[in-house]
Design a protein around this motif. Structure first.
Motif, mmCIF file in Angstrom:
data_model
loop_
_atom_site.group_PDB
_atom_site.id
_atom_site.type_symbol
_atom_site.label_atom_id
_atom_site.label_comp_id
_atom_site.label_asym_id
_atom_site.label_seq_id
_atom_site.Cartn_x
_atom_site.Cartn_y
_atom_site.Cartn_z
ATOM 1 N N PRO A 61 0.840 -1.208 0.000
ATOM 2 C CA PRO A 61 0.000 0.000 0.000
ATOM 3 C C PRO A 61 0.874 1.256 0.000
ATOM 4 O O PRO A 61 1.969 1.261 0.561
ATOM 5 N N CYS A 62 0.388 2.314 -0.623
ATOM 6 C CA CYS A 62 1.159 3.555 -0.722
ATOM 7 C C CYS A 62 1.334 4.184 0.660
ATOM 8 O O CYS A 62 0.355 4.538 1.316
ATOM 9 N N PRO A 63 2.587 4.359 1.115
ATOM 10 C CA PRO A 63 2.835 4.889 2.457
ATOM 11 C C PRO A 63 3.019 6.410 2.509
ATOM 12 O O PRO A 63 3.304 6.961 3.566
ATOM 13 N N THR A 64 2.850 7.101 1.385
ATOM 14 C CA THR A 64 3.128 8.534 1.345
ATOM 15 C C THR A 64 2.310 9.273 2.400
ATOM 16 O O THR A 64 1.097 9.114 2.469
ATOM 17 N N PRO A 65 2.971 10.080 3.250
ATOM 18 C CA PRO A 65 2.227 10.847 4.262
ATOM 19 C C PRO A 65 1.362 11.918 3.608
ATOM 20 O O PRO A 65 1.792 12.594 2.686
ATOM 21 N N MET A 66 0.149 12.042 4.093
ATOM 22 C CA MET A 66 -0.797 13.036 3.585
ATOM 23 C C MET A 66 -1.190 13.963 4.728
ATOM 24 O O MET A 66 -1.290 13.537 5.873
ATOM 25 N N ASN A 67 -1.399 15.219 4.412
ATOM 26 C CA ASN A 67 -1.895 16.193 5.379
ATOM 27 C C ASN A 67 -2.979 16.992 4.668
ATOM 28 O O ASN A 67 -2.697 17.691 3.706
ATOM 29 N N VAL A 68 -4.229 16.838 5.137
ATOM 30 C CA VAL A 68 -5.367 17.469 4.489
ATOM 31 C C VAL A 68 -6.036 18.412 5.474
ATOM 32 O O VAL A 68 -6.232 18.060 6.636
ATOM 33 N N THR A 69 -6.362 19.616 5.028
ATOM 34 C CA THR A 69 -7.158 20.526 5.845
ATOM 35 C C THR A 69 -8.618 20.258 5.532
ATOM 36 O O THR A 69 -9.054 20.377 4.383
ATOM 37 N N LEU A 70 -9.365 19.874 6.562
ATOM 38 C CA LEU A 70 -10.775 19.540 6.404
ATOM 39 C C LEU A 70 -11.614 20.808 6.370
ATOM 40 O O LEU A 70 -11.154 21.878 6.776
ATOM 41 N N PRO A 71 -12.864 20.725 5.901
ATOM 42 C CA PRO A 71 -13.723 21.917 5.835
ATOM 43 C C PRO A 71 -13.886 22.632 7.187
ATOM 44 O O PRO A 71 -14.074 23.844 7.217
ATOM 45 N N CYS A 72 -13.763 21.892 8.292
ATOM 46 C CA CYS A 72 -13.899 22.502 9.618
ATOM 47 C C CYS A 72 -12.658 23.310 10.004
ATOM 48 O O CYS A 72 -12.671 24.053 10.986
ATOM 49 N N GLY A 73 -11.566 23.153 9.247
ATOM 50 C CA GLY A 73 -10.334 23.876 9.533
ATOM 51 C C GLY A 73 -9.278 23.038 10.234
ATOM 52 O O GLY A 73 -8.123 23.444 10.306
ATOM 53 N N HIS A 74 -9.652 21.878 10.760
ATOM 54 C CA HIS A 74 -8.666 21.006 11.397
ATOM 55 C C HIS A 74 -7.869 20.260 10.330
ATOM 56 O O HIS A 74 -8.366 20.025 9.226
ATOM 57 N N ASP A 75 -6.638 19.886 10.673
ATOM 58 C CA ASP A 75 -5.798 19.101 9.771
ATOM 59 C C ASP A 75 -5.929 17.627 10.110
ATOM 60 O O ASP A 75 -6.063 17.263 11.279
ATOM 61 N N LYS A 76 -5.870 16.799 9.104
ATOM 62 C CA LYS A 76 -5.888 15.346 9.300
ATOM 63 C C LYS A 76 -4.666 14.786 8.600
ATOM 64 O O LYS A 76 -4.426 15.073 7.432
ATOM 65 N N GLN A 77 -3.874 14.005 9.342
ATOM 66 C CA GLN A 77 -2.686 13.377 8.779
ATOM 67 C C GLN A 77 -2.922 11.874 8.707
ATOM 68 O O GLN A 77 -3.472 11.278 9.634
ATOM 69 N N PHE A 78 -2.502 11.286 7.593
ATOM 70 C CA PHE A 78 -2.678 9.854 7.402
ATOM 71 C C PHE A 78 -1.764 9.382 6.282
ATOM 72 O O PHE A 78 -1.231 10.187 5.524
#
Length: 130
Positions: A61-78
């Motif tokens: 599986p692709c292990p590339t780290p992702m950092n997304v800013t959600l519509p609420c303004g919080h960041d989610k890392q996965f």
């Protein structure tokens, strides 16, 4: 044994190859970036040129780290493989907000996605548990 720079079939060179090995098959260790076979976002994986068709990394599986800013303004890392590109992500950041049905003004702790559902009227406010 003076080393020679050997041109490989892939187009890379193998520097410092001992002259007596110049007629042998030499494995290309040059690092190359190739598309990750299982990545839906087009991430690349870095592998040795000789492994570009057979590397176990390509089937993981692709292990590339992702950092997304959600519509609420919080960041989610996965890691990339943990969520599909078009998947709606729930914000699980714990938030504290005024408990609207508590006459004593207690606060409610809940994951952000639950607060959003309460604010939108999609979920009932739980009773005050303080």
């Amino acid at each position: 044994t003076e080393p020679v720079e050997l041109e490989l079939p892939c187009g890379h060179t193998a520097p410092m190859t001992p002259c007596h090995r110049a007629d042998e098959a030499v494995r290309c260790e040059e690092l190359v970036e190739v598309p990750h076979a299982r990545c839906l976002r087009g991430h690349q994986v870095q592998i040795a040129c000789a492994d570009r068709e057979t590397s176990p990394k390509l089937s993981e599986p692709c292990p590339t780290p992702m950092n997304v800013t959600l519509p609420c303004g919080h960041d989610k890392q996965f890691a990339c493989h943990e969520h599909e590109p078009d998947e709606t992500l729930e914000c699980r950041t714990e938030v504290i907000f005024a408990h609207q049905s508590c006459p004593r003004g207690h606060e409610l702790r809940a994951p952000c996605f639950e607060r959003q559902a309460i604010d939108a009227g999609e979920k009932d406010i739980p009773p005050c548990s303080v």
